[in-house]
Design a protein around this motif. Structure first.
Motif, PDB file in Angstrom:
ATOM      1  N   TYR A 136       0.832  -1.207   0.000  1.00  8.96           N
ATOM      2  CA  TYR A 136       0.000   0.000   0.000  1.00  8.96           C
ATOM      3  C   TYR A 136       0.867   1.259   0.000  1.00  8.96           C
ATOM      4  N   GLN A 137       1.941   1.203   0.760  1.00 14.76           N
ATOM      5  CA  GLN A 137       2.857   2.343   0.805  1.00 14.76           C
ATOM      6  C   GLN A 137       3.388   2.649  -0.587  1.00 14.76           C
ATOM      7  N   HIS A 138       3.778   1.629  -1.317  1.00 17.39           N
ATOM      8  CA  HIS A 138       4.300   1.797  -2.676  1.00 17.39           C
ATOM      9  C   HIS A 138       3.211   2.324  -3.606  1.00 17.39           C
ATOM     10  N   PHE A 139       1.994   1.789  -3.477  1.00 20.13           N
ATOM     11  CA  PHE A 139       0.878   2.194  -4.326  1.00 20.13           C
ATOM     12  C   PHE A 139       0.503   3.661  -4.103  1.00 20.13           C
ATOM     13  N   PHE A 140       0.428   4.076  -2.858  1.00 16.51           N
ATOM     14  CA  PHE A 140       0.076   5.469  -2.559  1.00 16.51           C
ATOM     15  C   PHE A 140       1.152   6.439  -3.049  1.00 16.51           C
TER      16      PHE A 140
ATOM     17  N   ILE B 251      -5.058   1.187 -12.983  1.00 14.01           N
ATOM     18  CA  ILE B 251      -4.516   0.013 -12.280  1.00 14.01           C
ATOM     19  C   ILE B 251      -3.602  -0.785 -13.195  1.00 14.01           C
ATOM     20  N   GLU B 252      -3.978  -0.904 -14.466  1.00 16.28           N
ATOM     21  CA  GLU B 252      -3.136  -1.644 -15.405  1.00 16.28           C
ATOM     22  C   GLU B 252      -1.791  -0.946 -15.597  1.00 16.28           C
ATOM     23  N   LEU B 253      -1.803   0.390 -15.611  1.00 15.85           N
ATOM     24  CA  LEU B 253      -0.549   1.144 -15.713  1.00 15.85           C
ATOM     25  C   LEU B 253       0.309   0.919 -14.473  1.00 15.85           C
ATOM     26  N   TYR B 254      -0.329   0.837 -13.305  1.00 12.38           N
ATOM     27  CA  TYR B 254       0.419   0.592 -12.072  1.00 12.38           C
ATOM     28  C   TYR B 254       1.050  -0.790 -12.096  1.00 12.38           C
ATOM     29  N   ILE B 255       0.309  -1.785 -12.575  1.00 14.43           N
ATOM     30  CA  ILE B 255       0.854  -3.138 -12.656  1.00 14.43           C
ATOM     31  C   ILE B 255       2.040  -3.184 -13.612  1.00 14.43           C
ATOM     32  N   GLU B 256       1.929  -2.476 -14.732  1.00 16.84           N
ATOM     33  CA  GLU B 256       3.057  -2.396 -15.669  1.00 16.84           C
ATOM     34  C   GLU B 256       4.265  -1.742 -14.999  1.00 16.84           C
ATOM     35  N   TYR B 257       3.993  -0.716 -14.198  1.00 17.70           N
ATOM     36  CA  TYR B 257       5.070  -0.047 -13.469  1.00 17.70           C
ATOM     37  C   TYR B 257       5.746  -1.016 -12.497  1.00 17.70           C
ATOM     38  N   LEU B 258       4.937  -1.825 -11.793  1.00 16.44           N
ATOM     39  CA  LEU B 258       5.493  -2.822 -10.881  1.00 16.44           C
ATOM     40  C   LEU B 258       6.400  -3.803 -11.622  1.00 16.44           C
ATOM     41  N   GLN B 259       5.975  -4.178 -12.826  1.00 14.82           N
ATOM     42  CA  GLN B 259       6.734  -5.164 -13.595  1.00 14.82           C
ATOM     43  C   GLN B 259       8.031  -4.590 -14.156  1.00 14.82           C
ATOM     44  N   GLU B 260       8.022  -3.305 -14.473  1.00 16.80           N
ATOM     45  CA  GLU B 260       9.167  -2.697 -15.166  1.00 16.80           C
ATOM     46  C   GLU B 260      10.110  -1.932 -14.245  1.00 16.80           C
ATOM     47  N   GLU B 261       9.657  -1.561 -13.050  1.00 13.20           N
ATOM     48  CA  GLU B 261      10.492  -0.762 -12.162  1.00 13.20           C
ATOM     49  C   GLU B 261      11.765  -1.513 -11.778  1.00 13.20           C
ATOM     50  N   SER B 262      12.881  -0.829 -11.808  1.00 12.80           N
ATOM     51  CA  SER B 262      14.159  -1.414 -11.419  1.00 12.80           C
ATOM     52  C   SER B 262      14.350  -1.259  -9.917  1.00 12.80           C
ATOM     53  N   ILE B 263      14.671  -2.357  -9.244  1.00 14.50           N
ATOM     54  CA  ILE B 263      14.885  -2.344  -7.809  1.00 14.50           C
ATOM     55  C   ILE B 263      16.382  -2.252  -7.549  1.00 14.50           C
ATOM     56  N   HIS B 264      16.790  -1.267  -6.772  1.00 10.70           N
ATOM     57  CA  HIS B 264      18.207  -1.051  -6.502  1.00 10.70           C
ATOM     58  C   HIS B 264      18.586  -1.649  -5.145  1.00 10.70           C
ATOM     59  N   TYR B 265      19.772  -2.247  -5.096  1.00 11.13           N
ATOM     60  CA  TYR B 265      20.277  -2.865  -3.880  1.00 11.13           C
ATOM     61  C   TYR B 265      21.578  -2.205  -3.452  1.00 11.13           C
ATOM     62  N   GLU B 266      21.984  -2.490  -2.210  1.00 10.70           N
ATOM     63  CA  GLU B 266      23.197  -1.872  -1.673  1.00 10.70           C
ATOM     64  C   GLU B 266      24.432  -2.224  -2.489  1.00 10.70           C
ATOM     65  N   GLN B 267      24.420  -3.395  -3.096  1.00 14.86           N
ATOM     66  CA  GLN B 267      25.573  -3.815  -3.879  1.00 14.86           C
ATOM     67  C   GLN B 267      25.610  -3.148  -5.256  1.00 14.86           C
TER      68      GLN B 267
ATOM     69  N   LYS C 258      17.432  -5.220 -10.343  1.00 14.77           N
ATOM     70  CA  LYS C 258      16.682  -6.288 -10.993  1.00 14.77           C
ATOM     71  C   LYS C 258      15.206  -5.936 -10.981  1.00 14.77           C
ATOM     72  N   LYS C 259      14.444  -6.644 -11.770  1.00 13.17           N
ATOM     73  CA  LYS C 259      13.006  -6.430 -11.856  1.00 13.17           C
ATOM     74  C   LYS C 259      12.298  -7.284 -10.812  1.00 13.17           C
ATOM     75  N   ARG C 260      11.080  -6.889 -10.474  1.00 14.51           N
ATOM     76  CA  ARG C 260      10.271  -7.690  -9.547  1.00 14.51           C
ATOM     77  C   ARG C 260       9.873  -9.004 -10.195  1.00 14.51           C
ATOM     78  N   GLY C 261       9.827 -10.031  -9.387  1.00 16.05           N
ATOM     79  CA  GLY C 261       9.346 -11.312  -9.873  1.00 16.05           C
ATOM     80  C   GLY C 261       7.831 -11.308  -9.999  1.00 16.05           C
ATOM     81  N   LYS C 262       7.310 -12.262 -10.735  1.00  9.51           N
ATOM     82  CA  LYS C 262       5.869 -12.338 -10.965  1.00  9.51           C
ATOM     83  C   LYS C 262       5.101 -12.529  -9.657  1.00  9.51           C
TER      84      LYS C 262
END
Length: 378
Positions: free
Chosen positions: A49-53, A83-99, A103-107
């Protein structure tokens, strides 16, 4: 039942997250908590929810100053396309790590976000009540979002499970390996000393997974006073805080007896810790965390296999497969595992292709005998 330090930490994190949420999300969490939804699930939903808001704010779909100020009318007016645009954003957003890797979110993670939103919208449109006795709103855009999950037969899913579990012979060999051979693999004196200190405890944990089929959280949350060695029973807290009593195999009982006989002497202060499995932290006994149990299972199974370790959940699968293999029926297994849906339990009736081959061989042999008998009679 008492809560583990991990469970208390999860509840604290939930309360922290709720300070940044709109009032209707707070109501939702309180309602689902009363209904028995696990704290871990609620915390994961809050992160979604935090991410969605934040996405709603960034996309200009609300004029609110922050997430806590977003009115439910914004959710009511969202279109399916949003909502479909948000789902596409979830699929395409790059997740950054400390290293510095991305990578992309898994299904599965994307689907979790959708499930979280579906649950929230369902609550807001069906379970809430304003001053007029009406739901906050009725237009549920999430009901138009369909998750297309890959369908598999029970046999196919069972084969995936069977590829990463221990069979009956391997279960015996694995416990024997931990008890009599593992120490020889350790090179440092410190590692040997620590293993000797924890040997009875670790064997009890491994044997309990393989001798009862209980879950990781149920093992970590088990209380010493809830173990009945004489009757070979343990009282545990299932998902949704449901109380249950589980039978334990003789071998697991013997390992539990061995652990309990040294528990208080070897772990200073253990007498004052209600949880069965403990470790030493700062010279004082503390409850063994789920992560620690998961790590020790991985450590021993990796050493046994001379490769990649397996999870506590796979030990649970190993117990279930062995239960069916030894003549246990699906209803008894459902109760033993604490499944609410027997369809989940039915996977274990399809676990071993080797077992299926043996059945077909026996069928073929019996048919051949009958054909030979017919020919002799003729």
């Amino acid at each position: 039942m008492a809560m583990t330090p991990e469970e208390l930490q999860v509840l604290q994190r939930i309360e922290t997250q709720l300070t940044t949420m709109p009032f209707y999300v707070v109501e939702y969490i309180r309602s689902k908590k009363r209904a028995g939804l696990s704290a871990n699930t609620l915390l994961q939903y809050l992160y979604r929810y935090q991410h969605f808001f934040k996405w709603l704010l960034r996309e200009g779909l609300t004029d609110a100053a922050d997430a806590a100020s977003i009115p439910y009318s914004v959710l009511e007016k969202l279109r399916k396309q949003d909502i479909e645009l948000y789902i596409e954003y979830l699929q395409e957003e790059s997740i950054h790590y400390e290293q510095e890797t991305t990578k992309k979110r898994g299904k599965d993670v994307v689907n979790l976000s959708v499930h979280a939103l579906k649950s929230l919208f369902n609550y807001l449109t069906k379970e809430t009540e304003n001053e007029e006795g009406e739901s906050y709103f009725y237009r549920n855009v999430m009901s138009k979002i369909v998750l297309h999950t890959k369908k598999e037969t029970a046999s196919r899913r069972a084969q995936k499970i069977s590829s990463v579990i221990l069979n009956d012979q391997e279960i015996h060999e694995f416990l024997h390996f931990v008890e009599f051979e593992y120490e020889e693999l350790l090179e440092s004196a410190i590692a040997k000393q620590r293993f000797k200190r924890d040997k009875e405890r670790d064997l009890a944990i491994l044997s309990l997974f393989l001798g009862s089929g209980i879950r990781l959280a149920e093992t970590a949350g088990m209380l010493t006073k809830k173990v009945n060695l004489k009757k070979k029973l343990i009282d545990i807290k299932r998902k949704g805080a449901k109380e249950d009593t589980v039978n334990i195999m003789d071998q697991a009982i013997e390992h539990l007896k061995a652990y309990l006989s040294i528990r208080e002497a070897r772990y200073k202060g253990a007498k004052d810790v209600p949880f069965l499995f403990v470790t030493l932290y700062g010279g004082t006994a503390r409850p063994l965390s789920r992560r620690a149990i998961e790590n020790l299972v991985g450590k021993y199974t990796a050493a046994f296999a001379q490769g990649e370790g397996i999870s506590p959940h796979k030990l649970r699968h190993s117990f279930a497969a062995d239960f069916i293999r030894n003549g246990g029926n699906i209803v008894l297994l459902r109760d033993q595992l604490g499944h609410s849906n027997i369809e989940t339990t039915s996977l274990y009736t399809n676990l071993s292709s080797k077992d299926q081959e043996q059945v077909l061989t026996r069928m073929g042999t019996n048919r051949s005998k009958k054909n030979m008998q017919i020919e002799e009679d003729c």
